[in-house]
Design a protein around this motif. Structure first.
Motif, mmCIF file in Angstrom:
data_model
loop_
_atom_site.group_PDB
_atom_site.id
_atom_site.type_symbol
_atom_site.label_atom_id
_atom_site.label_comp_id
_atom_site.label_asym_id
_atom_site.label_seq_id
_atom_site.Cartn_x
_atom_site.Cartn_y
_atom_site.Cartn_z
ATOM 1 N N TRP A 1 8.624 -2.559 -8.881
ATOM 2 C CA TRP A 1 9.461 -3.738 -8.977
ATOM 3 C C TRP A 1 9.891 -4.200 -7.587
ATOM 4 O O TRP A 1 9.831 -5.387 -7.260
ATOM 5 N N LEU A 2 10.306 -3.248 -6.743
ATOM 6 C CA LEU A 2 10.745 -3.595 -5.393
ATOM 7 C C LEU A 2 9.567 -4.128 -4.576
ATOM 8 O O LEU A 2 9.721 -5.082 -3.801
ATOM 9 N N GLN A 3 8.406 -3.546 -4.766
ATOM 10 C CA GLN A 3 7.214 -4.026 -4.052
ATOM 11 C C GLN A 3 6.912 -5.473 -4.453
ATOM 12 O O GLN A 3 6.573 -6.294 -3.602
ATOM 13 N N ALA A 4 7.075 -5.743 -5.749
ATOM 14 C CA ALA A 4 6.811 -7.106 -6.223
ATOM 15 C C ALA A 4 7.802 -8.089 -5.604
ATOM 16 O O ALA A 4 7.430 -9.187 -5.172
ATOM 17 N N THR A 5 9.069 -7.676 -5.545
ATOM 18 C CA THR A 5 10.093 -8.563 -4.956
ATOM 19 C C THR A 5 9.810 -8.783 -3.478
ATOM 20 O O THR A 5 9.922 -9.898 -2.964
ATOM 21 N N PHE A 6 9.453 -7.669 -2.795
ATOM 22 C CA PHE A 6 9.151 -7.796 -1.364
ATOM 23 C C PHE A 6 7.947 -8.726 -1.182
ATOM 24 O O PHE A 6 7.950 -9.591 -0.299
ATOM 25 N N VAL B 1 13.532 -0.198 5.404
ATOM 26 C CA VAL B 1 14.438 0.382 4.406
ATOM 27 C C VAL B 1 13.667 0.730 3.129
ATOM 28 O O VAL B 1 13.820 1.818 2.562
ATOM 29 N N ALA B 2 12.799 -0.197 2.725
ATOM 30 C CA ALA B 2 12.057 0.037 1.470
ATOM 31 C C ALA B 2 11.216 1.304 1.568
ATOM 32 O O ALA B 2 11.193 2.121 0.638
ATOM 33 N N LEU B 3 10.552 1.480 2.703
ATOM 34 C CA LEU B 3 9.638 2.632 2.823
ATOM 35 C C LEU B 3 10.389 3.935 3.059
ATOM 36 O O LEU B 3 10.011 4.984 2.539
ATOM 37 N N LEU B 4 11.481 3.868 3.864
ATOM 38 C CA LEU B 4 12.221 5.108 4.144
ATOM 39 C C LEU B 4 13.020 5.592 2.934
ATOM 40 O O LEU B 4 13.414 6.755 2.883
ATOM 41 N N THR B 5 13.304 4.691 2.010
ATOM 42 C CA THR B 5 14.080 5.114 0.839
ATOM 43 C C THR B 5 13.198 5.239 -0.400
ATOM 44 O O THR B 5 13.705 5.326 -1.510
ATOM 45 N N ASP B 6 11.914 5.248 -0.175
ATOM 46 C CA ASP B 6 10.991 5.353 -1.307
ATOM 47 C C ASP B 6 11.196 6.668 -2.053
ATOM 48 O O ASP B 6 11.543 7.676 -1.445
ATOM 49 N N PRO B 7 10.974 6.670 -3.347
ATOM 50 C CA PRO B 7 11.100 7.936 -4.081
ATOM 51 C C PRO B 7 10.021 8.925 -3.668
ATOM 52 O O PRO B 7 9.005 8.528 -3.082
ATOM 53 N N TYR B 8 10.264 10.188 -3.970
ATOM 54 C CA TYR B 8 9.259 11.208 -3.691
ATOM 55 C C TYR B 8 8.126 11.084 -4.711
ATOM 56 O O TYR B 8 8.319 10.570 -5.815
ATOM 57 N N ILE C 1 0.826 -1.219 0.000
ATOM 58 C CA ILE C 1 0.000 0.000 0.000
ATOM 59 C C ILE C 1 0.857 1.266 0.000
ATOM 60 O O ILE C 1 0.607 2.210 -0.741
ATOM 61 N N ARG C 2 1.897 1.272 0.845
ATOM 62 C CA ARG C 2 2.665 2.511 1.044
ATOM 63 C C ARG C 2 3.818 2.691 0.056
ATOM 64 O O ARG C 2 4.305 3.802 -0.134
ATOM 65 N N GLY C 3 4.292 1.601 -0.518
ATOM 66 C CA GLY C 3 5.482 1.690 -1.375
ATOM 67 C C GLY C 3 5.204 2.405 -2.692
ATOM 68 O O GLY C 3 4.045 2.538 -3.104
#
Lengths: 581, 237
Positions: free
Chosen positions: A30-35, A201-208, A24-26
């Motif tokens: 591609w990274l969401q799919a891998t996660f 890490v995934a959420l804190l480094t998400d793009p703007y 939901i938050r990402g």
């Protein structure tokens, strides 16, 4: 249900929650799919463990459970690499996905080789592959922690995740074996902790957030075609923004990354706003990677590198510069950097990178220089009058204001026509025409031309200033003086803006004008465009905004005073809006 | 000369009786060197003696600051309203489009306005770096110069908190720069706080009065100790 089954069941619930959270938050598909794949593999492995232990599921084939275990390990390694390399991983390091290839092979070989899940980490090909997956993840994490100032803090959390999987995986199984106890076949109790670390890490480094989204399939007639990173060395990022607008109008995917709120432009530039947080450098990088990965050949403008340096530190900011250059070259894109407001040592550090360095003029200085060529030393006065008339600060003037400046000079000459006639009027008109012609050709120059260094201010220093003054004297000086006076008269600020400004400044002092201009900018208006309807909206919005000013004071008398000021501003603005012109 | 006592055991002796009233003092140090606690102590102790003080926080919220300082034993209620905290950190979050706001003007608006209704004599700005980022200084040196002059005209004793990196001058090497934009030349006084290595594993907070115009002060480093309140003592080898 025994304790270990309960713990694994709790972990399954946490895995599911993390899966939903990242989905939901990402902002990186591609990274969401891998996660999701990794979390699902842990979730299914844990759920099947609970189901088998509690007798809810029939016994499952050993090779299927083993396949699940192999999958969790391979996907963990891919996820960790994805977190470090971002959306560029499938494009630049596709070899990583070969880690998935042995999974079905090893699982199918299991019955023949006698491999079981209980003895998965033993010293054979199967155990070697499982340890290799975790080892790759750990090694990459350690490397990122040491090599990247920008990623170091996040690498720590990824390290925690990987180490916890190792401890609860091979190490725990080995310990249970030593104690003669049955291992948790097919489940890893540390999976929720590891996934939580990875999700963090995934959420804190998400793009703007990028708004508006660029349209795919563009890049038609770009002018700035260099596949590199270019430094636009200018006092404020004016040519950088102009270039962005030009390229966007030429149907090129263009992203502007800066500290301010998203800009309202008609050219179709996409913008990403950098909030004040320590992750600014890393998130700017992931934003750039996602954008240029999705729109190869696009243009990315980093509005002010000094902001990144101030928020994240100089080393991470410099790392962004280095990585952006690689990204630009890999994707055939152009990145424009603005080093205004960097300190001398930071500029030196940037220069050491040997990036293409374009020194660009300040339009305000050049416009004054052009006016000087025609109107002599009174040019500064003319320019100031123009700025006042349009509610501009000289430092905010760009080449976009040239048509307005021409129009302003033309109006001043028209005002004069009733006073000055004959050869004097003709002479002034000729001087105006000459200035207008140079102004037009200067305004037509893009960054590429301006970087060649043929600036009016440089020509002006070569010119004979005495001669210019003599030309003014030729017209007896008086006509010039009258032109300047006419310009001054035109420069009376728009009454509505001026009246609103007076209201704000009366109540808030020097801050008042800034607060009013902020409200105007949020309406997307210029001072000269201010209407009475806008005043009512400004009154309401300013009352809400300024209400916050009172909330943060802990002195009752001061709170009352601020509330009185706000009410006074609101009432006076409404009075102006309802009153006569 | 009228002096403002810091009311900190040991520090007033180092300063020869206190800080000359009306001075602009730069308190610079790495994170964790107790800049906030030191200046809050001075404000709190003076407030207990009836001297009004204003603490302007751009980074920490009021609740967080009060929580932190009460943990050190500085109870806000004890000051009987003589110590005010201006929570601009929260304003940053509440104000829509906060990055576009004229922060320098807002800071001046508050400090000048509050001076009229609450005649404070001590002012702390926490921190100069946060203000610089928010106000987006275009020409940092020029704007810093103008700010310090403006603060001096306020005619109250001002403390400006400045962040220094942890990796410079921590021990052994003498630090020569205490600010990013040469504001050390503009300030009337400078307190430098640092964490110095003690033995193989220990760290000690240390304070040095680098500069204090109009004062004969001790220029060496002293230990900054917190036990029953903050105090400054000699460094024991």
């Amino acid at each position: 249900m025994n304790l270990s089954t309960a713990v694994v069941l709790g972990g399954v619930a946490v895995d599911g929650w993390l899966l939903g959270l990242v989905a939901i938050r990402g902002r990186r598909p591609w990274l969401q799919a891998t996660f999701a794949a990794c979390a699902l593999s842990f979730l299914v492995a844990g759920a099947s463990f609970v189901g088998r232990n509690e007798g809810l599921l029939p016994p499952v084939r050993e090779d299927v459970v083993l396949g699940l275990l192999l999958l969790t390990h391979a996907l963990t390694a891919i996820l960790v690499l994805g977190l470090i390399h971002g959306e560029a991983l499938p494009r630049q390091r596709a070899i990583t996905f070969l880690l998935l290839a042995p999974v079905p092979l090893l699982a199918s070989l299991a019955p023949a080789e006698g491999w079981t899940v209980a003895a998965a980490y033993e010293g054979n090909v199967l155990g070697g592959f499982l340890v290799l997956c975790l080892g790759v993840a750990l090694a990459e994490t350690i490397y990122a922690r040491h090599a990247s100032p920008m990623f170091a803090a996040h690498a720590f959390w990824m390290g925690v995740g990987v180490v916890s999987l190792i401890v609860a995986g091979p190490v725990y199984v080995y310990e249970l074996e030593l104690l003669g106890q049955a291992p948790l076949v097919g489940a890893n109790v540390a999976a929720p902790l590891a996934l939580a670390c990875f999700a963090r890490v995934a959420l804190l480094t998400d793009p703007y957030r990028i708004s508006p989204r660029p349209i795919r399939g563009r890049n038609a007639t770009a002018e700035l075609t260099t596949s590199d990173e270019i430094v636009f060395d200018e006092r404020r990022p004016k040519y950088a923004l102009r270039t962005a607008e030009h390229e966007a109008l030429s149907d090129r995917a263009t992203l502007l990354v800066g500290r301010g709120p998203p800009r309202m432009t008609t050219s179709g530039i996409s913008t990403a706003s950098v909030p004040a947080d320590r992750q600014a450098a890393l998130r700017t990088m992931t934003t750039a990677a996602e954008f240029l990965g999705s729109f190869p050949g696009g243009l990315l403008v980093l509005e002010d590198l000094a902001d990144l340096a101030a928020l994240s530190g100089w080393k991470p900011a410099l790392e962004v510069v280095v990585r952006l250059r690689h990204l630009a070259r890999d994707t055939g894109s152009t990145v424009v950097l603005c080093p205004s407001r960097l300190t001398e040592s930071e500029r030196k550090g940037l220069k050491d990178l040997d990036l293409p360095w374009w020194t660009l003029p300040d339009p305000a200085t050049e416009l004054v220089a052009i006016l000087k060529q025609s109107f002599g030393t009174g040019a500064v006065r003319l320019f100031d009058a123009f700025c006042r008339a349009h509610g501009l600060r000289p430092e905010d003037v760009t080449t976009d204001h040239v048509p307005a400046l021409q129009e302003f000079l033309s109006r001043a000459l028209t005002e004069l026509s009733g006073v000055v006639g004959g050869p004097a009027a003709h002479g002034l008109r000729s001087q105006y025409e000459a200035a207008a012609s140079v102004l037009r050709s200067f305004a037509a120059q893009g960054a590429v031309d301006a970087a060649r260094g043929k600036w009016p201010s440089r020509k002006a220093t070569d010119a004979n200033v005495e001669f210019v003054v003599t030309a003014a004297d030729y017209w007896k000086g008086k006509e010039m003086e009258e032109l300047f006076a006419a310009a001054d008269a035109l420069s009376e600020p728009e009454p509505l803006f001026e009246r609103a400004r007076t209201v704000f400044v009366d109540q808030l002092g020097e801050a008042g004008e800034g607060v009013l201009r902020t409200q105007l900018a949020r309406l997307g208006k210029k001072p000269e465009d201010l209407s009475k309807a806008d005043l009512v909206r400004i009154a309401d919005r300013a009352a809400v905004d300024l209400g916050s000013l009172a909330d943060v004071v802990d002195l009752p008398q001061e709170k009352d005073r601020i509330h009185r000021q706000i009410e006074s501003i609101r009432k006076n603005l409404v009075l102006i809006a309802e009153g006569p012109e | 000369m009228n002096r403002v006592p810091t009311k900190m055991e040991g520090l007033d002796e180092v300063l020869g009786g206190g800080i000359p009233a009306g001075s602009v003092v730069l308190v610079s140090g790495a994170p964790g060197t107790m800049k906030t606690s030191l200046t809050y102590h001075i404000l709190h102790a003076n407030a207990l003696a009836g001297v009004r003080g204003l603490y302007v926080s751009l980074e920490q919220s009021r609740a967080s600051l009060v929580d932190h300082t009460e943990g050190l034993g500085y109870r806000l209620e004890d000051t009987d309203g003589k110590l005010s905290i201006l929570d601009l950190g929260t304003l940053r979050k509440k104000l829509t489009g906060s990055t576009a706001q004229p922060w320098m003007d807002l800071f001046k608006l508050y400090t000048q306005g509050i001076r009229k209704s609450f005649d404070y004599r001590l002012l702390v700005l926490d921190s100069l770096d946060a203000l610089e980022i928010l106000a987006k200084f275009r020409e940092p040196r020029k704007e810093m110069f103008s700010l310090i002059h403006w603060l001096r005209d306020l005619q109250c004793t001002t403390f400006l908190l400045g962040e220094l990196s942890t990796d410079m001058g921590a021990n052994g090497s003498a630090r020569t720069a205490y600010a990013k934009h040469k504001e050390e030349y503009l300030a009337d006084g400078i307190f430098h706080l640092r964490l110095a290595r003690q033995g193989e594993f220990g760290m000690q907070r240390q304070l040095r009065v680098v500069k204090m115009r109009g004062t004969r002060h001790d220029t060496g480093y002293h230990a900054l100790v917190f036990d029953n309140g903050l105090r400054v003592t000699r460094i024991l080898a």
